[in-house]
Scaffold this active site. Sequence first.
Site, PDB file in Angstrom:
ATOM      1  N   SER A  92      56.942  22.824  51.059  1.00  0.00           N
ATOM      2  CA  SER A  92      56.691  23.272  52.434  1.00  0.00           C
ATOM      3  C   SER A  92      55.322  23.929  52.526  1.00  0.00           C
ATOM      4  O   SER A  92      55.150  25.098  52.176  1.00  0.00           O
ATOM      5  CB  SER A  92      57.790  24.241  52.861  1.00  0.00           C
ATOM      6  OG  SER A  92      59.041  23.583  52.881  1.00  0.00           O
ATOM      7  N   GLU A 138      41.477  18.358  50.102  1.00  0.00           N
ATOM      8  CA  GLU A 138      41.084  18.873  48.789  1.00  0.00           C
ATOM      9  C   GLU A 138      39.700  18.344  48.461  1.00  0.00           C
ATOM     10  O   GLU A 138      39.457  17.129  48.554  1.00  0.00           O
ATOM     11  CB  GLU A 138      42.057  18.399  47.707  1.00  0.00           C
ATOM     12  CG  GLU A 138      43.438  19.010  47.756  1.00  0.00           C
ATOM     13  CD  GLU A 138      43.528  20.327  47.006  1.00  0.00           C
ATOM     14  OE1 GLU A 138      42.498  20.767  46.443  1.00  0.00           O
ATOM     15  OE2 GLU A 138      44.624  20.915  46.981  1.00  0.00           O
ATOM     16  N   TYR A 155      47.558  24.878  38.324  1.00  0.00           N
ATOM     17  CA  TYR A 155      48.875  24.279  38.074  1.00  0.00           C
ATOM     18  C   TYR A 155      49.414  24.560  36.679  1.00  0.00           C
ATOM     19  O   TYR A 155      50.479  24.061  36.319  1.00  0.00           O
ATOM     20  CB  TYR A 155      48.825  22.772  38.332  1.00  0.00           C
ATOM     21  CG  TYR A 155      48.652  22.410  39.793  1.00  0.00           C
ATOM     22  CD1 TYR A 155      48.844  23.362  40.789  1.00  0.00           C
ATOM     23  CD2 TYR A 155      48.299  21.120  40.180  1.00  0.00           C
ATOM     24  CE1 TYR A 155      48.685  23.046  42.126  1.00  0.00           C
ATOM     25  CE2 TYR A 155      48.144  20.798  41.521  1.00  0.00           C
ATOM     26  CZ  TYR A 155      48.338  21.760  42.487  1.00  0.00           C
ATOM     27  OH  TYR A 155      48.187  21.445  43.819  1.00  0.00           O
TER      28      TYR A 155
END
Length: 487
Positions: free
Chosen positions: A341, A354, A464
């Site tokens: 979300s 990006e 990440y």
Amino acid sequence: MTRVSSYLNWTTTPPGYVEKASRYVKSSMRQGRDDEVPEGPAGADRDSGDSLFITQKPVPEAVRTGIRTRYSQWAKPLSPRDFEESDENKESSDSDDGESQSGKVQRRKKNVLPKFSFPFLEEKKPELLPVHNKRLHSYLVGGFFECVRLLRQGCQTKKDVESSLPTVDMDGEHISPLSDIASLEEARRVAIFGGTHGNEMSGVTLVNLWVKNGAEIQRKGVETKPFITNPKAVEKCARYVDTDLNRAFTPENLSAPRGDNQPYEVQRAQEINRIFGPKGSPDAYDVIFDLHNTTSNMGCTLILESSKDHFNLQMMNYIKKAIAPSSCLVLLNEHPLLKYSTSRSIAKHPVGLEVGPQPQGVLRSNIFEAMRVILKHALDFIELFNEGMEFPSCTVKVFRVLERIDYPRDANGNIIAMVHPNLQDCDWEPLNPGDPMFQTFDGKTIRFQGSGTVYPTFINEAAYYEKQQAFVTTRRESLVASSIRKV
């Protein structure tokens, strides 16, 4: 001369086109019977069903004996102009016949087939013999009637004609089915989010610039609002304060009781949803651009959250063409296991952007300008759409997210390998089974064991590591966007 595949694009039939086409076909058939020397049994390969297909992707394939070469341009297709020229020839012929009535010899002008031309061969100036030209016309006409026969057969058997169209293009990429014209509401309210992650400096800097002076992003009939989404994270130059804001717009968070006991980013998500939403409602903003930087070598990447969003597909196609020859790829994040979300998801048409590579907390001029240019063209598209421009159906190449690949770890969850040098900085390049993927700390190579070729991206993204993600695999697809116009 070998048989060349042809493609048929359906368009609105001009007045008198059918009559002219019929006369032209009869002329072609008559001349073919009079002049062509048979090369085998009559009609053995004249009206081949393989000679012409209905397709959504007009990309040709020229075939030559022993060599297969792809070209980016077509042989010149037949058009109504060709038939008009035939009419002029006919009128000229009739005039000549009239003038010759008074003479001793009546000359009859011969019908001439329009000549095929191949722009990619112009430099070599090849000579297309009349017999070859006639064969090409025969294949074109024969293939056309074969397509008509198949469509008629489908209607008689009550089959869905659309389902019989190709689902894979000539490059082996998936294509979506054709759609009709979509009438959409105007995009009157647009927001530009920066600082969703407080250490991604291009979006933060641009939004702060436009908050002070928004003349650059204003368009006729469009209310454009620049907005810093996570001001505390921006102040600290950190990705977030308590939790990732770009994963906080879940139904549970948005409906949770408001209060100071909630994480800061959940409170911000509720506030942003109140200003620009509510999410999923008719009152939500039309378009939200969410600006991000990546440490991966991804270049400019537009992020699409739905393959059915024809407005966004058309916008992305417009942007790609506007910035050419520079590249702007499209990442389709529609995989149910990777769905999250995002802050932009509250809009009717959410768009992620990006741009990288750029280190966290750093501002690079080339990345800054690339992001700025893409936003300019995106806003231009919205203005044109609102002014009534109709955008015809188009094909957009995308990379669909497949799965998340983690780093190799030991039993305690510690990373024991890093991205292999052959893979590092190779976002969007093919990764084949057996290719090097990771390299352990003692120098051993771990190879990709997938079942087929994939296209990795977000390779070695710094943000990440905490999400246990080394890179994301994708596959290439082609999506067909409907023609769109405003209601």
